[in-house]
Scaffold this active site. Sequence first.
Site, PDB file in Angstrom:
ATOM      1  N   LYS A  88      21.061  21.162  23.709  1.00 32.88           N
ATOM      2  CA  LYS A  88      22.369  20.976  24.320  1.00 32.88           C
ATOM      3  C   LYS A  88      22.838  22.360  24.739  1.00 32.88           C
ATOM      4  O   LYS A  88      23.145  23.199  23.883  1.00 32.88           O
ATOM      5  CB  LYS A  88      23.330  20.324  23.333  1.00 32.88           C
ATOM      6  CG  LYS A  88      22.914  18.905  22.943  1.00 32.88           C
ATOM      7  CD  LYS A  88      23.794  18.339  21.839  1.00 32.88           C
ATOM      8  CE  LYS A  88      23.419  16.895  21.546  1.00 32.88           C
ATOM      9  NZ  LYS A  88      24.189  16.351  20.397  1.00 32.88           N
ATOM     10  N   ASP A 121      28.333   6.937  26.543  1.00 32.38           N
ATOM     11  CA  ASP A 121      27.179   7.354  27.342  1.00 32.38           C
ATOM     12  C   ASP A 121      26.732   6.288  28.329  1.00 32.38           C
ATOM     13  O   ASP A 121      25.720   6.464  29.006  1.00 32.38           O
ATOM     14  CB  ASP A 121      26.005   7.717  26.430  1.00 32.38           C
ATOM     15  CG  ASP A 121      26.342   8.854  25.478  1.00 32.38           C
ATOM     16  OD1 ASP A 121      27.295   9.579  25.768  1.00 32.38           O
ATOM     17  OD2 ASP A 121      25.656   9.007  24.452  1.00 32.38           O
TER      18      ASP A 121
END
Length: 474
Positions: free
Chosen positions: A386, A252
Amino acid sequence: MSVQEYLDKHTLSRKIEDAVNAAVRAKTPDPVLFISNHLKKSVPSVITNLKARQILDSRGIPTVEVDLHTNKGVFRASAPSGSTSGMYEAVELRDGDKGMYLGNGVSRAVKNVNEKISEALIGMDPTLQAQIDQAMIDLDKTDKKGELGANAILAVSMAACRAGAAEKEVPLYKHIADLAGKTSYHLPVPAFTLIGGGNHAGNNLAIQEIMILPVGAKKFEEALQMGAETYHHLKAVITEKYGSHGCNVGEDGGFAPDISSLKEGLDFVKEAIGRTGYNEKIKIAIGVGATEFCIGTKYDLDYKTPNRSGQNFKSGEDMIDMYKELCAAYPIVSIEDPFDKEDWEHSKYFSSLGICQVVGDDLLMSNPKRIERAVQETACNALLLKVNQVGTVTEAIEAVKLAKDANWGVVISQRSGESEDSFLADIAVGLATGQIKAGAPCRGERLAKYNQLVRIEEELGDQAIYAGDDWKHF
């Protein structure tokens, strides 16, 4: 049918006459271009074609990209992908052929778009998002979109949403707000990943990430500046102790130094915040991802450490005590997945303490049934959404509504496998979630979301509202 009969049937003569009159009134220097554009606007848009392809996400793993064609243009979207897939979420369709991308290819999902989904959607109005999404759900016929693939369905759903916005001649975030029945637009507080761990980085840190939230910024642009400056100060802090090799990054974009404990990582982040001078304006959040290191009823905080002693196993009660101590010692305002996905009892108790925002990720998996249970049992007080876990834009809107009706916070979240698609930024603004988690303030696939939010804020001008200190209440 004669030419005149064709003109009469479709009232083309009247439409052309109206376009010419409009060009005369406008005194346009280019009447042909003006008339062409006027006629395009007068014809309702429909889906004319779908073309999918296999591209690579930020981890070098295949995902699905879709071009959706209407008579107004071509609209593109790509599906993100997580590092793991839970039993309660919509499922990606992978080829399984180990000779191609180690089994991760998505050619079957691509074929489903180009053949089955395309045939079902051609001729549909792109502004009717719910109908488009339902048509794909009906075509799939499985509970978790396993027949067509959630990666195929989501990419089409997102592309259709863009086409719907274009048909209405509004920005994407405004179209999404309209779909959700909202009339105001809010810029979310970004949760920047500064240190990565868990299954997102190659260090020994058990938890997945340490993040910062610039809640004291006045606008999103300032929040982005705070995040970037803190990120660079953290790089200096880590370099001073571990050297430049300590500044490798995880999936990330967060730094992944081989720190010995969570406290050491929090100390690094606290030091970096102090160097920026933003002490009171920046809070800390941690993403635990406890399911990854839960063994039975115990939590192994040394699960990534070679030759571990096995003495760092903690019970649920021990974890609660640890979280209490951390929240007292550091400005932690949010903890994501503090317990295993099936450890409802400890999650309920910890949430009842009111120490911080308790975010459900693996606990919920964006699944409406899990969200409803968590609301009833007060197992957490925020949803990590998500979008690929639910599989369509319409279902994402419904999940956010469930959470907001319960007075929860909502965090729109990236996946470890991202593309340069900025859709998450628009959905965060359109649904007024108040929070967005898109990774570190570096790497193109992460910055695509943050930079889009800067553009949206600029476009909104005085109408832009940054969530700021009210980040939990939007």
